[in-house]
Write an enzyme that holds these catalytic residues in place. Structure first.
Site, PDB file in Angstrom:
ATOM      1  N   HIS A   2       0.860  -1.179   0.000  1.00 11.37           N
ATOM      2  CA  HIS A   2       0.000   0.000   0.000  1.00 11.37           C
ATOM      3  C   HIS A   2       0.903   1.239   0.000  1.00 11.37           C
ATOM      4  O   HIS A   2       2.019   1.207   0.516  1.00 11.37           O
ATOM      5  CB  HIS A   2      -0.869  -0.039   1.265  1.00 11.37           C
ATOM      6  CG  HIS A   2      -1.956   0.975   1.329  1.00 11.37           C
ATOM      7  ND1 HIS A   2      -1.716   2.309   1.628  1.00 11.37           N
ATOM      8  CD2 HIS A   2      -3.296   0.864   1.174  1.00 11.37           C
ATOM      9  CE1 HIS A   2      -2.874   2.962   1.650  1.00 11.37           C
ATOM     10  NE2 HIS A   2      -3.841   2.112   1.372  1.00 11.37           N
ATOM     11  N   ASP A  12       2.997  -4.261   8.219  1.00 11.01           N
ATOM     12  CA  ASP A  12       1.690  -3.616   8.039  1.00 11.01           C
ATOM     13  C   ASP A  12       0.616  -4.694   8.158  1.00 11.01           C
ATOM     14  O   ASP A  12       0.430  -5.509   7.261  1.00 11.01           O
ATOM     15  CB  ASP A  12       1.650  -2.942   6.662  1.00 11.01           C
ATOM     16  CG  ASP A  12       0.278  -2.368   6.307  1.00 11.01           C
ATOM     17  OD1 ASP A  12      -0.669  -2.506   7.112  1.00 11.01           O
ATOM     18  OD2 ASP A  12       0.152  -1.793   5.208  1.00 11.01           O
ATOM     19  N   GLN A  31      -4.585  -5.339   6.808  1.00  5.72           N
ATOM     20  CA  GLN A  31      -5.486  -6.273   6.132  1.00  5.72           C
ATOM     21  C   GLN A  31      -5.453  -7.664   6.760  1.00  5.72           C
ATOM     22  O   GLN A  31      -6.257  -8.526   6.385  1.00  5.72           O
ATOM     23  CB  GLN A  31      -5.117  -6.368   4.649  1.00  5.72           C
ATOM     24  CG  GLN A  31      -5.281  -5.072   3.881  1.00  5.72           C
ATOM     25  CD  GLN A  31      -6.742  -4.646   3.742  1.00  5.72           C
ATOM     26  OE1 GLN A  31      -7.637  -5.471   3.716  1.00  5.72           O
ATOM     27  NE2 GLN A  31      -6.967  -3.348   3.645  1.00  5.72           N
ATOM     28  N   LYS A  61     -10.537  -1.212  10.115  1.00  5.06           N
ATOM     29  CA  LYS A  61     -10.500  -2.475   9.376  1.00  5.06           C
ATOM     30  C   LYS A  61     -10.930  -3.641  10.280  1.00  5.06           C
ATOM     31  O   LYS A  61     -11.349  -4.688   9.789  1.00  5.06           O
ATOM     32  CB  LYS A  61      -9.088  -2.781   8.867  1.00  5.06           C
ATOM     33  CG  LYS A  61      -8.388  -1.636   8.154  1.00  5.06           C
ATOM     34  CD  LYS A  61      -8.847  -1.460   6.740  1.00  5.06           C
ATOM     35  CE  LYS A  61      -7.908  -0.488   6.012  1.00  5.06           C
ATOM     36  NZ  LYS A  61      -8.373  -0.158   4.670  1.00  5.06           N
ATOM     37  N   CYS A  96      -4.724   2.422  -3.796  1.00  3.31           N
ATOM     38  CA  CYS A  96      -3.504   2.944  -3.149  1.00  3.31           C
ATOM     39  C   CYS A  96      -2.342   1.980  -3.315  1.00  3.31           C
ATOM     40  O   CYS A  96      -1.564   1.747  -2.385  1.00  3.31           O
ATOM     41  CB  CYS A  96      -3.754   3.240  -1.668  1.00  3.31           C
ATOM     42  SG  CYS A  96      -4.894   4.593  -1.379  1.00  3.31           S
TER      43      CYS A  96
END
Length: 417
Positions: free
Chosen positions: A134, A211, A214, A237, A375
């Site tokens: 991202h 990260d 997700q 999220k 993104c």
């Protein structure tokens, strides 16, 4: 008591999607005269009643600033706020709440880390990122590289959307200082094998930044088992509110890093001659924190804790399996990203149709998806497309909704055939 907790108490089916859906009031509505089919969970997930009630209770019964109020409301707010921090610590299996920093989201968390590590970087140093990142895990590193003379180096991926191990092995070396990697791709749904990658990086003395935005909606990470130095994610999220995120960092590294912002709460003592910093985690939490939002995130974690996680993952896998089975029913449809390990995310294109047109026409049928570059422009360049349509599923989605998506796509395809 929510429908979910009632189902668990009564001993009914371990994972009852219809009962769970009743905990999400936003799902019970019509869009353009059709029942809402919400398949944009990768952008932002919906919120259960438990989260809405927790935030409402805060504003109705305990709203106050935290930590220094010499009154009952301040004590209540502080207790709930710090209680939410402990829930996040337990969710990630961090060693201490000192390692849990509140941020505005994943993007700010990565910026905090990137700026904090800038002092360790010098010309010629390399920051490894993957081709599937991202923008939030690319741009902050580019900004720091410009300031320090370091270089951002992309790890290649395969056509299936998996990290290329040969590329990783060839790039990891004496100049590598940081490995910044997504746990799960927001476009492809690919689950990266981050544990062995972290282990390889640690053998070279590389700092690892993961990260998890997700990943956390689909499975629960264990930062101690992974061995990462930093792990970041966003509340919205994870079925919690917007405006708050989490930075986990190993205490020793956080102690060594300079604060990202200056102001109230992050100070120990201020004089015109010198300012000293507060202890962790407050050193990185300047100003009034997102109290209600943190409490809401804590409630979301509690809610997830009441789910049968094995049942949840099985249900989500069934959604993705059925979606893959139906791809051939739409002429010209192509899936972007076919990794062997995926969460229920499906990015696709249909020959002759622009992704934005697909999204608009689906919305007319009550189906919400995401379209565009997501993104992740370097990833779009890799696949040679301007963007994709993306359906991203959550545990409250049903097989019937998968069928509705493909029925709608068939209708759209016939319209333009």
């Amino acid at each position: 008591m929510t429908d979910l907790s009632m189902a668990k108490k009564s001993g009914t089916a371990a994972f009852d999607v219809e009962a769970i859906r009743r905990d999400f009031p936003i799902l019970d509505q019509q869009i353009n005269g059709k029942p809402l089919v919400y398949l944009d969970n990768g952008a932002s997930s919906q919120k259960p009643i438990a989260v809405l009630d927790a935030m409402d209770r805060y504003y109705r019964e305990m709203h106050s600033n935290v930590h220094r109020g010499a009154h009952t409301l301040g004590d209540r707010a502080t207790s709930a706020f710090e209680g939410a921090r402990e829930k996040v610590r337990a969710f990630l299996n961090a060693d201490s709440t000192r390692e849990i920093i509140w941020t505005r989201g994943t993007t700010e968390a990565i910026n905090v880390v990137a700026n904090g590590l800038a002092g360790r970087l010098k010309p010629g140093d390399e920051i490894l990122v993957s081709h599937m990142e991202h923008h939030a895990n690319i741009v902050p590193w580019q900004m720091v590289a410009e300031r320090t003379g370091a270089k951002v180096v992309p790890i290649q991926i395969t056509p299936q959307g998996e990290l290329d191990p040969d590329s990783f092995n060839s790039l990891l070396g004496d100049r590598t200082r940081v490995l910044a990697l997504t746990h799960v791709s927001n476009v492809l749904g690919t689950v990266n094998p981050i544990a062995p990658l972290i282990e390889q990086a640690k053998a070279h003395g590389v700092i690892t930044v993961i990260d998890g935005a997700q990943a956390v909606p689909h499975f629960q990470p264990d930062v101690q088992a992974l061995g990462c130095d930093f792990y970041v994610f966003s509340s919205h999220k994870l079925f919690g509110p917007t405006g708050v995120g989490v930075l986990y960092g190993k205490a020793q590294l956080l102690e060594e890093m300079p604060p990202f912002q200056g102001g109230g709460e992050m100070i120990e003592r201020v004089s015109f001659e010198r300012t000293t910093w507060n202890v962790l985690p407050y050193k990185f939490e300047a100003g009034t924190p997102p109290v209600a939002e943190a409490i809401g995130l804590g409630a979301a974690i509690d809610y997830l804790g009441n789910l049968d996680r094995n049942g949840m993952e099985a249900s989500e896998n069934a959604l993705l399996t059925r979606a893959n089975e139906l791809v051939e029913s739409v002429p010209g449809m192509e899936i972007i990203g076919t990794a062997s390990q995926k969460v229920p995310v499906m990015s696709f294109k249909i020959a002759g149709l622009h992704p934005s047109d697909i999204g608009t026409l689906l919305d007319q049928q009550g189906i919400a998806i995401r379209t565009g570059h997501h993104c992740a422009m370097p990833l779009m360049d890799f696949y040679g497309v301007p963007g994709t349509a993306r359906a991203s599923f959550a545990f409250y989605n049903t097989l019937e909704e998968v069928e509705q998506l493909f029925t709608a796509l068939q209708k759209i395809q016939r319209l333009f055939a």
